[in-house]
Design a protein around this motif. Structure first.
Motif, PDB file in Angstrom:
ATOM      1  N   TRP A 215       3.951   8.970   1.354  1.00 51.41           N
ATOM      2  CA  TRP A 215       2.925   8.109   0.761  1.00 51.41           C
ATOM      3  C   TRP A 215       3.606   7.007  -0.042  1.00 51.41           C
ATOM      4  N   LEU A 216       3.025   5.808  -0.018  1.00 54.32           N
ATOM      5  CA  LEU A 216       3.552   4.671  -0.769  1.00 54.32           C
ATOM      6  C   LEU A 216       2.644   4.355  -1.956  1.00 54.32           C
ATOM      7  N   ALA A 217       3.255   4.136  -3.104  1.00 58.03           N
ATOM      8  CA  ALA A 217       2.546   3.697  -4.313  1.00 58.03           C
ATOM      9  C   ALA A 217       3.367   2.558  -4.905  1.00 58.03           C
ATOM     10  N   LEU A 218       3.244   1.387  -4.297  1.00 60.63           N
ATOM     11  CA  LEU A 218       4.146   0.263  -4.545  1.00 60.63           C
ATOM     12  C   LEU A 218       3.380  -1.052  -4.683  1.00 60.63           C
ATOM     13  N   GLY A 219       4.104  -2.085  -5.146  1.00 61.19           N
ATOM     14  CA  GLY A 219       3.601  -3.453  -5.076  1.00 61.19           C
ATOM     15  C   GLY A 219       2.527  -3.794  -6.086  1.00 61.19           C
ATOM     16  N   HIS A 220       2.590  -3.224  -7.284  1.00 72.02           N
ATOM     17  CA  HIS A 220       1.553  -3.473  -8.284  1.00 72.02           C
ATOM     18  C   HIS A 220       1.753  -4.774  -9.041  1.00 72.02           C
ATOM     19  N   GLU A 221       2.875  -5.419  -8.841  1.00 69.86           N
ATOM     20  CA  GLU A 221       3.187  -6.701  -9.485  1.00 69.86           C
ATOM     21  C   GLU A 221       2.977  -6.609 -10.995  1.00 69.86           C
ATOM     22  N   GLY A 222       2.103  -7.406 -11.581  1.00 72.76           N
ATOM     23  CA  GLY A 222       1.937  -7.385 -13.031  1.00 72.76           C
ATOM     24  C   GLY A 222       0.846  -6.462 -13.530  1.00 72.76           C
ATOM     25  N   LEU A 223       0.247  -5.649 -12.649  1.00 75.33           N
ATOM     26  CA  LEU A 223      -0.861  -4.796 -13.057  1.00 75.33           C
ATOM     27  C   LEU A 223      -0.535  -3.309 -12.934  1.00 75.33           C
ATOM     28  N   GLY A 224       0.742  -2.969 -12.948  1.00 74.56           N
ATOM     29  CA  GLY A 224       1.111  -1.576 -12.775  1.00 74.56           C
ATOM     30  C   GLY A 224       0.593  -0.676 -13.872  1.00 74.56           C
ATOM     31  N   VAL A 225       0.650  -1.117 -15.109  1.00 79.18           N
ATOM     32  CA  VAL A 225       0.180  -0.281 -16.209  1.00 79.18           C
ATOM     33  C   VAL A 225      -1.334  -0.133 -16.125  1.00 79.18           C
ATOM     34  N   THR A 226      -2.022  -1.243 -15.969  1.00 80.56           N
ATOM     35  CA  THR A 226      -3.486  -1.201 -15.877  1.00 80.56           C
ATOM     36  C   THR A 226      -3.949  -0.266 -14.777  1.00 80.56           C
ATOM     37  N   THR A 227      -3.355  -0.378 -13.605  1.00 83.02           N
ATOM     38  CA  THR A 227      -3.883   0.329 -12.437  1.00 83.02           C
ATOM     39  C   THR A 227      -3.172   1.651 -12.150  1.00 83.02           C
ATOM     40  N   ALA A 228      -2.304   2.106 -13.044  1.00 86.91           N
ATOM     41  CA  ALA A 228      -1.516   3.309 -12.772  1.00 86.91           C
ATOM     42  C   ALA A 228      -2.392   4.533 -12.531  1.00 86.91           C
ATOM     43  N   LEU A 229      -3.340   4.788 -13.421  1.00 82.69           N
ATOM     44  CA  LEU A 229      -4.149   5.995 -13.264  1.00 82.69           C
ATOM     45  C   LEU A 229      -5.071   5.897 -12.057  1.00 82.69           C
ATOM     46  N   GLY A 230      -5.624   4.719 -11.805  1.00 85.90           N
ATOM     47  CA  GLY A 230      -6.460   4.550 -10.632  1.00 85.90           C
ATOM     48  C   GLY A 230      -5.675   4.705  -9.347  1.00 85.90           C
ATOM     49  N   SER A 231      -4.487   4.124  -9.311  1.00 83.27           N
ATOM     50  CA  SER A 231      -3.635   4.250  -8.123  1.00 83.27           C
ATOM     51  C   SER A 231      -3.283   5.700  -7.871  1.00 83.27           C
ATOM     52  N   ALA A 232      -2.914   6.420  -8.922  1.00 87.86           N
ATOM     53  CA  ALA A 232      -2.543   7.821  -8.776  1.00 87.86           C
ATOM     54  C   ALA A 232      -3.720   8.661  -8.287  1.00 87.86           C
ATOM     55  N   ALA A 233      -4.912   8.357  -8.788  1.00 85.30           N
ATOM     56  CA  ALA A 233      -6.095   9.108  -8.354  1.00 85.30           C
ATOM     57  C   ALA A 233      -6.381   8.868  -6.873  1.00 85.30           C
ATOM     58  N   LEU A 234      -6.205   7.627  -6.406  1.00 81.81           N
ATOM     59  CA  LEU A 234      -6.428   7.337  -4.991  1.00 81.81           C
ATOM     60  C   LEU A 234      -5.399   8.070  -4.118  1.00 81.81           C
ATOM     61  N   ILE A 235      -4.137   8.030  -4.534  1.00 78.62           N
ATOM     62  CA  ILE A 235      -3.091   8.725  -3.780  1.00 78.62           C
ATOM     63  C   ILE A 235      -3.399  10.222  -3.703  1.00 78.62           C
ATOM     64  N   ALA A 236      -3.783  10.819  -4.822  1.00 83.30           N
ATOM     65  CA  ALA A 236      -4.078  12.250  -4.833  1.00 83.30           C
ATOM     66  C   ALA A 236      -5.270  12.575  -3.942  1.00 83.30           C
ATOM     67  N   SER A 237      -6.280  11.714  -3.949  1.00 78.40           N
ATOM     68  CA  SER A 237      -7.439  11.932  -3.077  1.00 78.40           C
ATOM     69  C   SER A 237      -7.031  11.891  -1.613  1.00 78.40           C
ATOM     70  N   GLN A 238      -6.176  10.957  -1.266  1.00 72.04           N
ATOM     71  CA  GLN A 238      -5.710  10.851   0.119  1.00 72.04           C
ATOM     72  C   GLN A 238      -4.930  12.100   0.523  1.00 72.04           C
ATOM     73  N   ILE A 239      -4.039  12.531  -0.350  1.00 68.53           N
ATOM     74  CA  ILE A 239      -3.201  13.694  -0.038  1.00 68.53           C
ATOM     75  C   ILE A 239      -4.064  14.935   0.203  1.00 68.53           C
TER      76      ILE A 239
END
Length: 374
Positions: A325-349
């Motif tokens: 799984w890839l969790a990459l390319g957040h550019e300048g919004l990595g902190v803002t979107t960290a928890l949302g990104s992680a939740a999406l990855i976990a849902s996919q898994i």
């Protein structure tokens, strides 16, 4: 090759994105190995803002969703994480920019993000340090700031024994395994790659491009700035597809210091400070906060943001390697979107339905011939 440790999942990268992924998986009962190369990457170099961005619907959906998740945990964070719910004040220099502020307010309202347009007098009342003559602004009270490196550490600690940190450098990805520079092989049926720009050397196809940024911080002064201050033109500059740009962005840190940004510069891999660009960034800040010219700047530094070709993060399974799984390319919004990104990855898994439509972020889009990265 040294026989190594096994787990149910491996997360490569211990910055804010990797830490959030490990934390989210651990909350769902997964035993995780978190690979930390102990390099100070984008998480350590950035501003640490939690800010709702709306330059396109997908960005707004992810940042709004992630901010909801942040608000559910900030009350448990220790003081070292430096959470402050200061809100963001988007500033209009000219009367015509108030139309931009109103459009921004309407877009955010569609995602249940509260905001309010303000007159020039209201802006001056909230932030008297700003120069006179501004046209007004937009206040987003739900935004905030954190100290991201400490938040990443806290997420790992909060996950408890389900997350084991492995210190080392990942040098290769193989089927359901990660090879470290020490020769050790870590194995798991699930591997999440969340190592920012360093991910490109582990993938057959490079997916990311570096955007260099400069920051400066002042000495400590009595508090005079109360919100995160951003110019309304910030989004256009932040998402420019090429070239060099600066935009006004200032945070009041809990220490009494002012953190000053921001700049964007493509294809500048070195860490050296570009003095003309830094000067332009500070000059832009001075046009909004003239008193900055009388303050001491005690440190300046640079960092590299990892940007995808279309400006959205890559969140999802690799189309050729179903264990990756890839969790990459957040550019300048990595902190803002960290928890949302992680939740999406976990849902996919776990094959769960995600809380928001994850289609715009799926990593597979970057492997289509018509959407190759720059």
């Amino acid at each position: 090759m040294v026989a190594g440790r096994r787990a149910e999942a491996i997360v490569v990268g211990a910055g804010i994105i990797g830490a959030a992924c490990a934390w989210q998986l651990a909350r769902q009962g997964v035993q995780v190995l978190l690979v930390d190369n102990q390099r100070a990457g984008a998480t350590a170099a950035g501003m640490g803002h939690l800010v709702c961005m709306d330059d396109n619907p997908a960005e707004l959906a992810l940042s709004a969703y992630s901010l909801q998740l942040w608000r559910s945990v900030v009350g448990r964070m220790p003081e070292s994480c430096a959470w402050r719910g200061c809100g963001t004040l988007w500033l209009a220099e000219r009367d015509d920019e108030m139309a931009i502020a109103e459009a921004k307010r309407q877009r955010m309202a569609e995602y249940e993000v509260a905001s309010e347009t303000l007159s020039a007098a209201q802006v001056a009342g909230l932030e008297p340090m700003l120069r006179s003559g501004l046209a007004g602004g937009l206040r987003v009270p739900g935004d905030g700031i954190v100290y991201a490196p400490n938040v990443a550490h806290w997420l790992v600690a909060d996950a408890g024994p389900a997350v084991r940190v492995i210190t080392g450098e990942a040098i290769a990805l193989e089927a359901q395994s990660v090879v470290l520079a020490s020769g050790e092989r870590l194995t798991a049926p699930i591997v999440v790659l969340a190592s920012g720009l360093q991910a490109d050397r582990l993938l057959e196809q490079p997916l990311l491009r570096a955007k260099k940024g400069h920051l400066a911080i002042t000495d400590r002064y009595p508090k005079r700035v109360h919100h995160q201050l951003v110019e309304l033109g910030y989004g256009a500059n932040a998402h420019a597809s090429d070239g060099t740009s600066v935009a006004f962005n200032v945070q009041a840190r809990p220490t009494g210091q002012l953190l000053i940004g921001s700049s964007r510069q493509f294809d500048a891999p070195e860490s050296a400070i570009d003095m003309p660009l830094l000067a332009a960034m500070l000059a832009r800040a001075n046009t909004f906060l003239p008193a900055l010219a009388q303050m001491n700047i005690i440190r300046c530094w640079t960092g590299q943001r990892a940007a995808s070709a279309d400006g959205l993060p890559l969140l999802g399974p690799h189309p050729k390697h179903r264990w990756l799984w890839l969790a990459l390319g957040h550019e300048g919004l990595g902190v803002t979107t960290a928890l949302g990104s992680a939740a999406l990855i976990a849902s996919q898994i776990h094959n769960h339905r995600p809380a928001i439509d994850d289609t715009p972020y799926l990593a597979s889009r970057m492997f289509r011939k018509e959407v190759l990265p720059v």
